[in-house]
Motif scaffolding. Structure first.
Motif, short mmCIF file in Angstrom:
data_model
loop_
_atom_site.label_atom_id
_atom_site.label_comp_id
_atom_site.label_asym_id
_atom_site.label_seq_id
_atom_site.Cartn_x
_atom_site.Cartn_y
_atom_site.Cartn_z
N GLY A 1 0.86 -1.12 -0.06
CA GLY A 1 -0.09 0.20 -0.08
C GLY A 1 1.02 1.20 0.07
N ASP A 2 0.03 2.46 0.31
CA ASP A 2 0.77 3.80 0.12
C ASP A 2 0.79 4.46 1.22
OD1 ASP A 2 -1.57 4.25 -0.16
OD2 ASP A 2 -1.71 5.18 -2.13
N THR A 3 0.25 3.87 2.28
CA THR A 3 0.14 4.63 3.59
C THR A 3 1.34 3.78 4.72
OG1 THR A 3 -1.48 3.52 4.48
CG2 THR A 3 -2.09 5.26 3.10
N VAL A 4 1.58 4.44 5.70
CA VAL A 4 2.51 3.91 6.60
C VAL A 4 1.73 3.09 7.38
CG1 VAL A 4 4.32 5.81 6.77
CG2 VAL A 4 2.06 5.89 8.16
N GLN A 5 0.43 3.18 7.47
CA GLN A 5 -0.36 2.34 8.46
C GLN A 5 -0.49 1.16 7.69
OE1 GLN A 5 -1.25 5.50 7.72
NE2 GLN A 5 -1.03 6.36 9.85
N ASN A 6 -0.73 1.17 6.38
CA ASN A 6 -1.04 -0.43 5.42
C ASN A 6 0.23 -1.00 5.44
OD1 ASN A 6 -3.42 0.12 4.80
ND2 ASN A 6 -3.20 1.14 2.98
N ALA B 1 9.87 12.57 2.02
CA ALA B 1 8.73 12.54 2.16
C ALA B 1 8.09 11.36 2.58
CB ALA B 1 7.68 13.22 1.02
N SER B 2 8.67 10.11 1.99
CA SER B 2 8.36 8.91 2.34
C SER B 2 9.30 7.83 1.62
CB SER B 2 6.98 8.59 1.55
OG SER B 2 6.81 7.19 1.89
N LEU B 3 9.60 6.69 2.60
CA LEU B 3 10.44 5.83 2.24
C LEU B 3 9.87 4.48 1.73
CD1 LEU B 3 13.30 6.25 4.99
CD2 LEU B 3 13.41 6.88 2.64
N LEU B 4 8.63 4.45 1.67
CA LEU B 4 7.84 3.31 1.37
C LEU B 4 7.87 3.12 -0.14
CD1 LEU B 4 4.32 4.06 3.02
CD2 LEU B 4 6.19 2.51 3.95
N SER B 5 8.37 1.72 -0.21
CA SER B 5 8.49 1.07 -1.76
C SER B 5 9.68 2.06 -2.63
CB SER B 5 7.25 1.36 -2.44
OG SER B 5 6.09 0.57 -1.96
N ARG B 6 10.69 2.20 -1.98
CA ARG B 6 11.74 2.64 -2.64
C ARG B 6 12.56 1.81 -2.98
NH1 ARG B 6 12.74 8.19 -1.33
NH2 ARG B 6 14.05 8.06 -3.11
N THR B 7 11.89 0.88 -3.91
CA THR B 7 12.80 -0.30 -4.50
C THR B 7 13.81 0.08 -5.37
OG1 THR B 7 11.14 -0.24 -6.46
CG2 THR B 7 10.51 -1.49 -4.35
N GLY B 8 14.58 -1.14 -5.74
CA GLY B 8 15.87 -0.99 -6.63
C GLY B 8 17.01 -1.12 -5.76
N GLY B 9 17.22 -0.93 -4.32
CA GLY B 9 18.31 -1.26 -3.47
C GLY B 9 19.04 0.08 -3.21
N ALA B 10 19.11 0.94 -4.16
CA ALA B 10 19.90 2.13 -3.99
C ALA B 10 19.55 2.91 -2.53
CB ALA B 10 19.97 3.12 -5.04
N PRO B 11 18.19 3.35 -2.46
CA PRO B 11 17.74 4.10 -1.38
C PRO B 11 18.01 3.29 0.16
CG PRO B 11 16.08 4.21 -2.81
CD PRO B 11 17.15 3.14 -3.22
#
Length: 725
Positions: free
Chosen positions: A416-421, A448-458
């Motif tokens: 999801g796209d919220t910290v709660q989910n 602003a958000s770190l959710l789903s920062r895929t790819g490994g670099a973040p």
């Protein structure tokens, strides 16, 4: 058939080890053994990342001192009296004898792309232990051996590309398959590397400015060494490092000034600049831009990794990720689907074994190396350096909260796209993290958000900021995070420019089989034409990928890891064939065993990616699922429209067909190489080698970074014997 030189080099005669030497290596071995023991035997208790550093550095030291020396002098018999292509064919464009220190920097910068930074971060999903074992053991017995042996044999063949060596030594059938596979894989790899750079630099004035400044700094260094002060490597190094540090600091000033908009570039603009840079870098004389820029960036790369290692030793962070997670056996991980075997090996890729490296080892480096004796330091040593980068990346991913790790690396369609989910979903996997902690982690690094920062670099950047902020203070956490993002872009760009030049060499070798002038890789019409074709190919895939989230190079991204490892199988097959044909049959196991392992892993992975019944793994099954969804008029994530559904069907089909085709080409190469080896064993007289004839070298240069006493005396004698000396 062999074409050995009249005098083969060997290390200084047998000498009895001093008590001091024995004591030092005993301590190294004990520390290394202690590190491995703690990592392997710990169950439930906290483990410090220091033990991973100890196991890695101890293993590297022992492998370089003993195993690489054994291969170089006992098996390959490197010859310091034999002139290299750089000396014999020096033309100031592609062939140019280059100081070993500068060349080490170039080679390391060229091979160290996205793989050692990103692959281990993603592989942490399986736990830190499997990745650690493969990164260290794999590099010692497979990756570093491949790089050194390819470099040696290419140096003996006027710097021939891997595909051309395959054609000349294996035969036209297997060679054609190798040429086609190697070039296709190279374009895919270059496109993926460029996409990672675009994603890292887009809307980042700090990173864009700092990296842009490395180009004029490198040009200054190149002219300094070539024209102003030839041979003054120490001087130019100090100047380059000082200017690089100034560029890094100034980058942050620019980002906070009115100039920020000038260096805030859209992805499409970055694509144009990258293609233009790749073209120019591939046709300019190698001493002017490519070698000094890579050498310059190596200071930052090695410096940062060394500081990370020191930071780990000082702060002693604990490994919070499990040694082996449940995802390793279930194969349903949110970061990537598939079981530990074979996919952890495919995912880690460059940190342990990389086919891309063989293209550099048979591309720019053999045309620049001064002495055969330097292949050990540059080939084997550079790969150990890259492996240390992979270890540090794995540590960075394993010391952060596992809940944060999975929240950052799982796709939005899953959490999801919220910290709660995200908190709820990650908690269902057994890794607890509160919404407040997720929000705080983003705020700490000014995101602003770190959710789903895929790819490994973040994720790597978060781990780096965690380590450095423990030493320098939490107030600098955001600074270190953004520094790490920029550092990764610089890391990868150096592989892109060298890779483009190597792609030119490969295409020239291939076209040279049809039109002989292309055989001269410094023929100006040929180098301009082939550079334009190579840049045009990867630039096209990059341009489409930037404008279409599911198109272009994004379409080929899923086969990046497998294609890279399949290319390693080609390199190892060529090396094994050359060992057999050159009279080294009893030593062919040094590349033969890694070949069998790599072929088993990659062909298994290829089979699963093509035919698996799990739609998260198998391309054709994924195609079937989405096609059924289209027939029902139903949207399936991550598709957001019916156009996306059709694109995914197309992508899955293309990826499945390409994976099968590349695997088939590699099987052909291995089968043909086996045929040639068997024929040579049975009837050696039928075998021929394309090795260049022996020419005595007039260059005097050390084999390693630090000259030995004997090498210093040899250099003094050479100066004294010179006219006017």
């Amino acid at each position: 058939m062999r074409t050995d030189s009249p005098q083969t080099a060997s290390p200084q005669g047998p000498r009895k080890a001093s008590p001091q030497t024995i004591a030092i290596w005993t301590v190294v071995a004990l520390v290394c053994a202690a590190g491995w023991s703690v990592l392997a035997l710990s169950r439930g208790e906290e483990v410090s990342a220091v033990w991973m550093v100890a196991a890695a550095l101890g293993s590297y030291a022992i492998a370089y001192r003993f195993y690489s020396k054994f291969i170089a002098y006992k098996i390959l018999k490197v010859d310091k009296t034999r002139a290299t292509p750089a000396e014999r064919l020096d033309n100031g464009i592609d062939f140019h004898p280059t100081d070993r220190r500068v060349l080490l920097g170039h080679h390391f910068a060229a091979i160290a792309g996205a793989g050692p930074l990103v692959g281990p971060v993603l592989a942490a999903q399986m736990g830190y232990l499997p990745g650690t074992i493969w990164i260290i053991v794999g590099v010692i017995f497979a990756g570093a051996v491949q790089d050194m042996v390819v470099l040696f044999f290419s140096t003996r063949r006027d710097g021939r590309s891997l595909g051309q060596m395959a054609r000349e030594e294996i035969g036209p059938f297997g060679g054609a398959a190798a040429l086609l596979a190697a070039f296709a894989i190279m374009i895919i790899l270059l496109g993926v590397l460029a996409l990672v750079i675009v994603n890292a630099l887009a809307q980042s004035p700090w990173g864009t400015f700092s990296i842009a400044m490395t180009i004029p700094i490198a040009l200054l260094m190149g002219f300094y060494l070539r024209v102003l002060r030839p041979g003054r490597v120490s001087e130019v190094s100090l100047i380059g490092v000082a200017l690089l540090l100034l560029a890094l600091v100034a980058g942050r000033w620019v980002a906070e000034s009115s100039w920020a908009d000038t260096f805030t570039l859209a992805p499409s603009t970055l694509v144009i600049w990258l293609v233009a840079y790749g073209f120019v870098a591939s046709i300019l004389p190698v001493w002017m831009l490519l070698a000094p820029r890579d050498y310059l960036s190596t200071f930052m790369k090695i410096g940062t990794i060394a500081l990370l290692a020191i930071g780990v030793i000082v702060s002693m962070p604990t490994l919070k990720m499990d040694p082996v997670t449940d995802f390793a056996t279930r194969g349903d991980g949110p970061v990537f689907a598939g079981s530990l075997f074979p996919f952890v090996f495919i995912t880690i890729a460059c940190g342990a074994l990389s086919g891309f490296h063989s293209l550099i080892s048979s591309g720019t480096t053999p045309k620049m190396i001064q002495k055969e004796t330097q292949v050990r330091m540059i080939g084997y040593g550079s790969m150990l350096m890259e492996s240390s980068v992979a270890v540090m990346a794995l540590i960075a991913a394993s010391i952060i909260d596992p809940g944060l790790y999975f929240a950052m690396n799982a796709p939005a369609g899953v959490i999801g796209d919220t910290v709660q989910n995200a908190s709820q979903v990650v908690g269902s996997w057994g890794y607890q993290i509160s919404p407040e902690d997720l929000a705080a982690a983003a705020k700490n690094v000014e995101e602003a958000s770190l959710l789903s920062r895929t790819g490994g670099a973040p994720t790597l950047a978060i781990g780096v900021s965690e380590i450095f902020s423990e030493v320098t203070g939490g107030s600098l956490r955001a600074f270190w995070y953004h520094f790490a993002i920029m550092f990764e872009a610089l890391f990868i760009l150096t592989a892109l420019d060298a890779g483009t030049r190597v792609g030119r060499f490969m295409l020239q070798d291939t076209l040279g089989n049809l039109y002989k002038p292309f055989k001269n890789v410094s023929w100006k019409p040929g180098l301009v034409i082939t550079s334009g074709i190579v840049c045009g190919l990867w630039g096209y895939f990059l341009w489409v990928g930037v404008h279409e989230p599911l198109g272009g190079i994004n379409q080929l991204f899923p086969i990046f890891g497998i294609s890279n490892q399949l290319l390693a199988a080609v390199a190892l097959a060529v090396c094994t064939t050359l060992l057999v044909k050159s009279g080294r049959l009893k030593w062919a196991w040094i590349t033969g065993i890694p070949l069998v392992w790599d072929a088993t892993v990659t062909l298994t992975a290829s089979w699963q990616k093509v035919f698996s019944s799990d739609p998260r793994v198998g391309f054709f099954k994924q195609r079937s699922v989405y096609q059924d969804g289209i027939d029902r008029g139903e949207l399936i994530g991550p598709a957001k429209s019916m156009d996306d559904m059709h694109t995914i069907v197309t992508n899955s089909t293309v990826d499945g067909v390409l994976t099968a085709a590349l695997a088939l080409l590699i099987v052909i190469v291995i089968a043909d190489a086996t045929r040639v080896c068997v024929r040579h064993v049975r009837r050696p007289a039928l075998s021929t080698l394309s090795e260049s004839p022996y020419v005595e070298s007039k260059i005097v240069a050390p084999a390693g970074l630090i000259p030995t006493k004997e090498e210093k005396e040899e250099a003094r004698d050479a100066v004294g014997a010179a006219p006017g000396g």
